[in-house]
Design an enzyme around this catalytic site. Structure first.
Site, short mmCIF file in Angstrom:
data_model
loop_
_atom_site.label_atom_id
_atom_site.label_comp_id
_atom_site.label_asym_id
_atom_site.label_seq_id
_atom_site.Cartn_x
_atom_site.Cartn_y
_atom_site.Cartn_z
N HIS A 406 0.82 -1.22 0.00
CA HIS A 406 0.00 0.00 0.00
C HIS A 406 0.85 1.27 0.00
O HIS A 406 0.34 2.37 -0.21
CB HIS A 406 -0.93 0.00 1.22
CG HIS A 406 -2.23 0.69 0.98
ND1 HIS A 406 -2.45 1.55 -0.08
CD2 HIS A 406 -3.41 0.68 1.68
CE1 HIS A 406 -3.68 2.02 -0.04
NE2 HIS A 406 -4.28 1.51 1.03
N ASP A 410 -2.24 2.13 -4.62
CA ASP A 410 -3.46 2.60 -3.96
C ASP A 410 -4.56 1.54 -4.05
O ASP A 410 -4.52 0.65 -4.89
CB ASP A 410 -3.95 3.90 -4.61
CG ASP A 410 -2.99 5.06 -4.36
OD1 ASP A 410 -2.30 5.04 -3.32
OD2 ASP A 410 -2.92 5.97 -5.21
#
Length: 435
Positions: A406, A410
């Site tokens: 992450h 995204d």
């Protein structure tokens, strides 16, 4: 003249290995290029061939010991294996030790003898009969072991004639030094929790086995991935009806033409490449404060073996046909189980696919194969009730899982990537049309 057997170069960044099994015993006849010993690295298992024909006169390391690149494993001497067998003559270490005891301190050292330490030169006697036990140098085998371990010969107590350090003295000193170093490295910063006492009857039924180097590396890297990356997993399911029907229709013709079965993995590799082209962040990695986008597609395919999980890489998978992918995967599977994969075949991957469904897994959250930023998890196919055109019907469904970093990817990109995979598998014509 003896020919040395040494640890060969094991590949980039690999500097040591664990000795597996010896295929020959001391005294056995060997042929040039015949496999002698198995070495296990953190990535592959390699066999060391005999550098010459003759007799395996000495084995310097035992199974389970750790050796570095270039370390001495043993020696091959001339002969046919009969005169040098253990039953016919004394063991090689004893013979070399006895010879050294008689000839190691001549009036002038031979050219090949390493120069003595300055203090030893000061103590060197003028006449041979005046030599005391302290001046007796180590045997050749012991001297070589001490030098490779980086020990000081004066710190090793000898048990040979006139205090000479023999091979087993050197091995004992190396083992003690290794234990001391290991204890220092393992000294915890905080007191560890004591292991719960095991009842006597249970302890007798336990078996303690040292972790293989491959298993140690797997554990270390998976933990590093958890500690470093901000891992998150997103899920989706995919209707496998179209792909399964395609396999049914063309399975025999495909196998007849290409000599390999039409599997599922080829479709997922093709779908993954198409999705990576649309979502390049999943095919990138973080290097310090930079993002490195890979404009090539090296897809790692996880393969389970008895020794642990290995991930051979399909290089430039975007340039491979479905038949080439399936052929390469089948070859990887066979050679992975036989321990025949080369180190370079498991390096440089940009994205990984793992199929836990072959073991019956319904759903999982795969761990990243660092430094990659994405890994796709496939699972078992099972008939489930779904709604199609307002009707409840049974369809062969599979859960898909995408674990991603992450820090780089995204949530929107991760979900979009997985949807691309789903669309390609549910309508495989998209792969042919590059849509």
């Amino acid at each position: 003249m003896a020919t040395e057997i040494r640890v060969p170069a094991l590949g980039e960044s690999v500097v040591e290995a664990t000795v597996g099994q010896w295929f020959k015993q001391a005294g056995d006849k060997v042929e040039a290029d015949e496999p002698l010993v198995e070495l296990e690295t953190d990535k592959v298992t390699v066999e060391v061939p005999a550098p010459a024909s003759g007799v395996l006169s000495e084995i310097m390391v035992k199974p389970g010991e750790t050796v570095s690149v270039g370390a001495l494993l043993g020696a091959i001497s001339e002969g046919d294996g009969r005169a040098t067998s253990p039953a016919a003559t004394p063991a090689a270490p004893k013979s070399s030790g006895q010879t050294a005891a008689v000839t190691a301190v001549p009036a002038a050292p031979p050219a090949k003898t390493p120069p003595l330490e300055p203090k030893a030169l000061e103590r060197e006697p003028q006449r041979r009969e005046e030599v005391s036990g302290e001046e007796m140098p180590p045997s050749p085998a012991a001297r070589k072991l001490i030098a490779e371990a980086g020990l000081d010969a004066r710190d090793v107590k000898g048990s040979g004639r006139r205090g000479q350090v023999l091979k087993h003295d050197a091995l004992g000193a190396i083992e003690r030094a290794a234990k001391t170093l290991l204890e220092k490295e393992r000294k915890p910063k905080a007191p560890p929790q004591p292991r719960q006492p095991v009842p006597q009857d249970d302890a007798a039924r336990e078996e303690r086995v040292r972790m293989t180097r491959l298993r140690q590396t797997i554990a270390k890297r998976l933990k590093e991935a958890q500690d470093t990356a901000a891992m998150l997993t997103t899920f989706n399911d995919v209707d496998m009806s179209a792909v399964m029907q395609l396999r049914k229709d063309y399975r025999d013709a495909f196998e007849k033409k290409y000599g390999v079965k039409l599997g599922l993995m080829g479709f997922f590799v093709k779908a993954a490449v198409a999705a990576l082209k649309d979502i390049p962040a999943v095919n990138a990695e973080i290097d310090g404060e930079d993002i490195v986008y890979k404009n090539y597609y090296h897809i790692g395919v996880a393969v389970g073996t008895d020794r642990g999980l290995v991930v051979p890489v399909l290089r430039d998978a975007d340039r491979m046909s479905l038949a080439e992918i399936e052929t390469a995967i089948a070859d990887f599977g066979v050679r992975a189980r036989d321990g025949k994969l080369a180190l370079e075949e498991m390096q440089g991957g940009t994205f990984t696919i793992s199929n836990g469904g072959i073991y019956g897994s319904l759903l999982s959250t795969p761990i990243l194969n660092a430094p990659q930023s994405g890994i796709l998890g496939m699972h078992r196919i099972e008939e489930r009730a779904v709604v199609r055109d307002g009707q409840i019907v049974a369809r062969p469904m599979m859960y898909l899982a995408l674990t991603y970093d992450h820090r780089l990817v995204d949530g929107k990109e991760a979900v979009t990537f997985l949807v691309h995979i789903k669309d390609s598998i549910e309508d495989p014509k998209r792969l042919v049309l590059d849509l």
